[in-house]
Each structure stands twice: as structure tokens, then as C-alpha cells.
Scaffold this motif. Sequence first.
Motif, PDB file in Angstrom:
ATOM      1  N   ALA A  89      24.504  78.751 -51.193  1.00 21.59           N
ATOM      2  CA  ALA A  89      23.693  79.363 -50.144  1.00 21.59           C
ATOM      3  C   ALA A  89      22.895  80.536 -50.696  1.00 21.59           C
ATOM      4  N   GLU A  90      23.516  81.300 -51.574  1.00 19.33           N
ATOM      5  CA  GLU A  90      22.834  82.465 -52.136  1.00 19.33           C
ATOM      6  C   GLU A  90      21.704  82.070 -53.084  1.00 19.33           C
ATOM      7  N   SER A  91      21.703  80.807 -53.525  1.00 23.33           N
ATOM      8  CA  SER A  91      20.614  80.349 -54.392  1.00 23.33           C
ATOM      9  C   SER A  91      19.356  79.988 -53.588  1.00 23.33           C
ATOM     10  N   ILE A  92      19.508  79.826 -52.253  1.00 26.49           N
ATOM     11  CA  ILE A  92      18.342  79.472 -51.422  1.00 26.49           C
ATOM     12  C   ILE A  92      18.118  80.482 -50.300  1.00 26.49           C
ATOM     13  N   ILE A  93      18.836  81.603 -50.374  1.00 24.40           N
ATOM     14  CA  ILE A  93      18.790  82.573 -49.285  1.00 24.40           C
ATOM     15  C   ILE A  93      17.391  83.164 -49.077  1.00 24.40           C
ATOM     16  N   SER A  94      16.563  83.133 -50.129  1.00 25.82           N
ATOM     17  CA  SER A  94      15.202  83.682 -50.002  1.00 25.82           C
ATOM     18  C   SER A  94      14.204  82.646 -49.470  1.00 25.82           C
ATOM     19  N   ASN A  95      14.653  81.413 -49.316  1.00 30.16           N
ATOM     20  CA  ASN A  95      13.771  80.361 -48.808  1.00 30.16           C
ATOM     21  C   ASN A  95      13.534  80.571 -47.315  1.00 30.16           C
ATOM     22  N   LYS A  96      12.290  80.463 -46.884  1.00 31.26           N
ATOM     23  CA  LYS A  96      11.967  80.716 -45.477  1.00 31.26           C
ATOM     24  C   LYS A  96      12.657  79.726 -44.533  1.00 31.26           C
ATOM     25  N   GLU A  97      13.011  78.539 -45.040  1.00 30.07           N
ATOM     26  CA  GLU A  97      13.701  77.547 -44.210  1.00 30.07           C
ATOM     27  C   GLU A  97      15.162  77.918 -43.973  1.00 30.07           C
ATOM     28  N   PHE A  98      15.669  78.836 -44.753  1.00 29.37           N
ATOM     29  CA  PHE A  98      17.067  79.249 -44.621  1.00 29.37           C
ATOM     30  C   PHE A  98      17.283  80.097 -43.374  1.00 29.37           C
ATOM     31  N   VAL A  99      16.289  80.905 -43.044  1.00 34.74           N
ATOM     32  CA  VAL A  99      16.411  81.851 -41.932  1.00 34.74           C
ATOM     33  C   VAL A  99      16.503  81.111 -40.601  1.00 34.74           C
ATOM     34  N   LYS A 100      17.489  81.488 -39.801  1.00 42.95           N
ATOM     35  CA  LYS A 100      17.716  80.905 -38.475  1.00 42.95           C
ATOM     36  C   LYS A 100      17.921  79.398 -38.533  1.00 42.95           C
ATOM     37  N   SER A 101      18.615  78.947 -39.549  1.00 39.79           N
ATOM     38  CA  SER A 101      18.906  77.518 -39.704  1.00 39.79           C
ATOM     39  C   SER A 101      20.412  77.293 -39.614  1.00 39.79           C
ATOM     40  N   ARG A 102      20.811  76.049 -39.475  1.00 37.79           N
ATOM     41  CA  ARG A 102      22.236  75.719 -39.471  1.00 37.79           C
ATOM     42  C   ARG A 102      22.880  76.104 -40.802  1.00 37.79           C
ATOM     43  N   THR A 103      22.088  76.040 -41.876  1.00 37.84           N
ATOM     44  CA  THR A 103      22.601  76.413 -43.192  1.00 37.84           C
ATOM     45  C   THR A 103      23.011  77.880 -43.222  1.00 37.84           C
ATOM     46  N   GLN A 104      22.200  78.736 -42.615  1.00 39.87           N
ATOM     47  CA  GLN A 104      22.557  80.150 -42.544  1.00 39.87           C
ATOM     48  C   GLN A 104      23.807  80.343 -41.682  1.00 39.87           C
ATOM     49  N   PHE A 105      23.920  79.543 -40.643  1.00 40.21           N
ATOM     50  CA  PHE A 105      25.103  79.603 -39.785  1.00 40.21           C
ATOM     51  C   PHE A 105      26.360  79.249 -40.577  1.00 40.21           C
ATOM     52  N   ILE A 106      26.294  78.168 -41.356  1.00 41.48           N
ATOM     53  CA  ILE A 106      27.443  77.756 -42.181  1.00 41.48           C
ATOM     54  C   ILE A 106      27.768  78.836 -43.211  1.00 41.48           C
ATOM     55  N   TYR A 107      26.725  79.427 -43.764  1.00 39.47           N
ATOM     56  CA  TYR A 107      26.907  80.530 -44.711  1.00 39.47           C
ATOM     57  C   TYR A 107      27.685  81.665 -44.050  1.00 39.47           C
ATOM     58  N   GLY A 108      27.322  81.977 -42.801  1.00 41.48           N
ATOM     59  CA  GLY A 108      28.023  83.023 -42.062  1.00 41.48           C
ATOM     60  C   GLY A 108      29.485  82.682 -41.834  1.00 41.48           C
ATOM     61  N   LEU A 109      29.760  81.422 -41.510  1.00 36.22           N
ATOM     62  CA  LEU A 109      31.145  80.995 -41.300  1.00 36.22           C
ATOM     63  C   LEU A 109      31.957  81.100 -42.598  1.00 36.22           C
ATOM     64  N   ALA A 110      31.310  80.738 -43.711  1.00 39.01           N
ATOM     65  CA  ALA A 110      31.994  80.827 -45.005  1.00 39.01           C
ATOM     66  C   ALA A 110      32.294  82.286 -45.358  1.00 39.01           C
ATOM     67  N   LEU A 111      31.364  83.169 -45.038  1.00 42.35           N
ATOM     68  CA  LEU A 111      31.593  84.600 -45.267  1.00 42.35           C
ATOM     69  C   LEU A 111      32.790  85.089 -44.452  1.00 42.35           C
ATOM     70  N   GLU A 112      32.891  84.585 -43.221  1.00 49.30           N
ATOM     71  CA  GLU A 112      34.041  84.959 -42.378  1.00 49.30           C
ATOM     72  C   GLU A 112      35.344  84.489 -43.024  1.00 49.30           C
ATOM     73  N   ARG A 113      35.357  83.246 -43.505  1.00 48.20           N
ATOM     74  CA  ARG A 113      36.572  82.695 -44.127  1.00 48.20           C
ATOM     75  C   ARG A 113      36.967  83.485 -45.376  1.00 48.20           C
ATOM     76  N   GLU A 114      35.961  84.073 -46.027  1.00 49.50           N
ATOM     77  CA  GLU A 114      36.234  84.859 -47.234  1.00 49.50           C
ATOM     78  C   GLU A 114      36.490  86.328 -46.919  1.00 49.50           C
ATOM     79  N   GLY A 115      36.573  86.638 -45.625  1.00 51.79           N
ATOM     80  CA  GLY A 115      36.920  87.996 -45.211  1.00 51.79           C
ATOM     81  C   GLY A 115      35.772  88.984 -45.208  1.00 51.79           C
ATOM     82  N   LYS A 116      34.546  88.514 -45.397  1.00 52.68           N
ATOM     83  CA  LYS A 116      33.374  89.404 -45.400  1.00 52.68           C
ATOM     84  C   LYS A 116      32.779  89.427 -43.997  1.00 52.68           C
ATOM     85  N   LEU A 117      33.454  90.108 -43.091  1.00 50.06           N
ATOM     86  CA  LEU A 117      33.152  90.001 -41.667  1.00 50.06           C
ATOM     87  C   LEU A 117      31.808  90.605 -41.266  1.00 50.06           C
TER      88      LEU A 117
END
Length: 240
Positions: A140-168
Motif C-alpha cells: 500500500a505504501e508503494s502506491i500511496i501517492s497515486n491519486k487513485e489510492f485516495v478515498k478508495s477501498r484500497t485505502q480502507f484496507i490499508y487503514g484496517l491493516a494499520l489497525e491490526r498492527e496497532g497503529k490506531l
Amino acid sequence: MWYYVVLLLQGYCIYHVIKYRTPYYWIFLVLFLPVLGSVIYLITQVYNKRDAEKLTTEISQIINPTKKIRDLEKQLQFSESYQNRVNLADAYMEIGDNKSAIKYYKEALDGSFQNDFYVIKNMIEAFYNMEDYKSVLEYAESIISNKEFVKSRTQFIYGLALEREGKLDEAEDNLKCIDVRFSFYDERLVYAKFLLSRNKTEEAKEVLESITLEAQHMTKPNKRIYRATISESEKLLETL
């Protein structure tokens, strides 16, 4: 209502007769036997062999999804192209074989396609399904600067993964972006639950109220699709 449907059906059949120079006796059949004549015309003159083959293929893929895999594997053996690898990976994703999907997505990324957003976002989904959250973050961090990443399901999944890793805090920043009106209803419900888990009751309430309010303006098909989400949002609101 039914009367107008029959009229439209007749009109289309007559238009098709004229455009494709079908024998004119079909016009009389359609006019004198509106429903039956139109159905017979559509089956015999409009529904062609290619349509039949396409429908047969789709049905066989639903009944026997592994057939699609085998066909795509043969295509890849014949031509080891980028698109053939992606098609095979997509097919594996469809049947829930995330490990195999990742294998072919990674092969597709080799060479000049290593920044392909479509492939990487699908890999992120596959890694998340496998609960490999570290890989989700890495890709996710390799495409985070892509304009398609913003407000996408991919960003949502990234957020969920951050939660699982304790980065609340980082998780909340990314999950918040999915809170867009008249869209992402399932994801917004998950976001509201995340906020409740952090004791941010008022923020969660706002999200849930938005979902239930928007539900009042949904089309009937969307209400059926999101019925469970709407119902759960309403029940959660009652508890707050």
C-alpha cells in the motif's frame, strides 16, 4: 405499464426487421401476436450463436469455476504475457485462492509493470484476506501517492491493516477518508465500529446517522443490497 412494455418490444422487433432486412412477414407476426410473435422473433433472429456461446461459457464458469482456471492456464502456457498472468490471477481471486493469485500478480509485476496500480491493489486485497497485514502495508505504501489510492477501498484496507498492527491514529486517518456521502456504506459501518472501539461515540454516531439518513433516499435495488448494513446501523444507533 405492461401495455407500454409490449409496445416497446414490438417497436424494437420492427426496427430490427427494417435495419437488418429480415423478411417482412415478421412484422405481421409481431403486430398480430404482440407478445408471442416478439418473443419468437427475439429468440430466432436477435439471439445469435455468439450470444449463445457466450452465455454457455458464463454458465459453465459459474457451475465449474476451475474450468476457467484451466483455460487461462493454457493461455498463459501459450503466451506468457503480462495480461495473461493478470487474467489468471484475477480468476484465482474470484474463487478465493489468494495465495495463487498473489503468485501470478507478482510475476506480472516483474519488468516494466512494477508500478501497476490495478495489480497492486488486488494484491493488497489478497494479502488482507490472508491476514498478512505487514505485506498489505508494504504494498500500500508503494502506491500511496497515486491519486487513485485516495478515498478508495484500497485505502480502507490499508487503514484496517494499520489497525491490526496497532497503529490506531494512522488507521483512523485512513479509514476516515472512506466516509463519503452516498457511497461505501459497508465500509462506513466498519469505520463507525472502529470509532466506537476508541470511545469516540459522537463521531461514530454521526457516521451511523448519515448512513440511515441516506438510506431513506436510496433506490429500491440499493436498499436490498445494503439492507443488512442499514439495519445494523439503525440498531447500533439505538444503543448510543
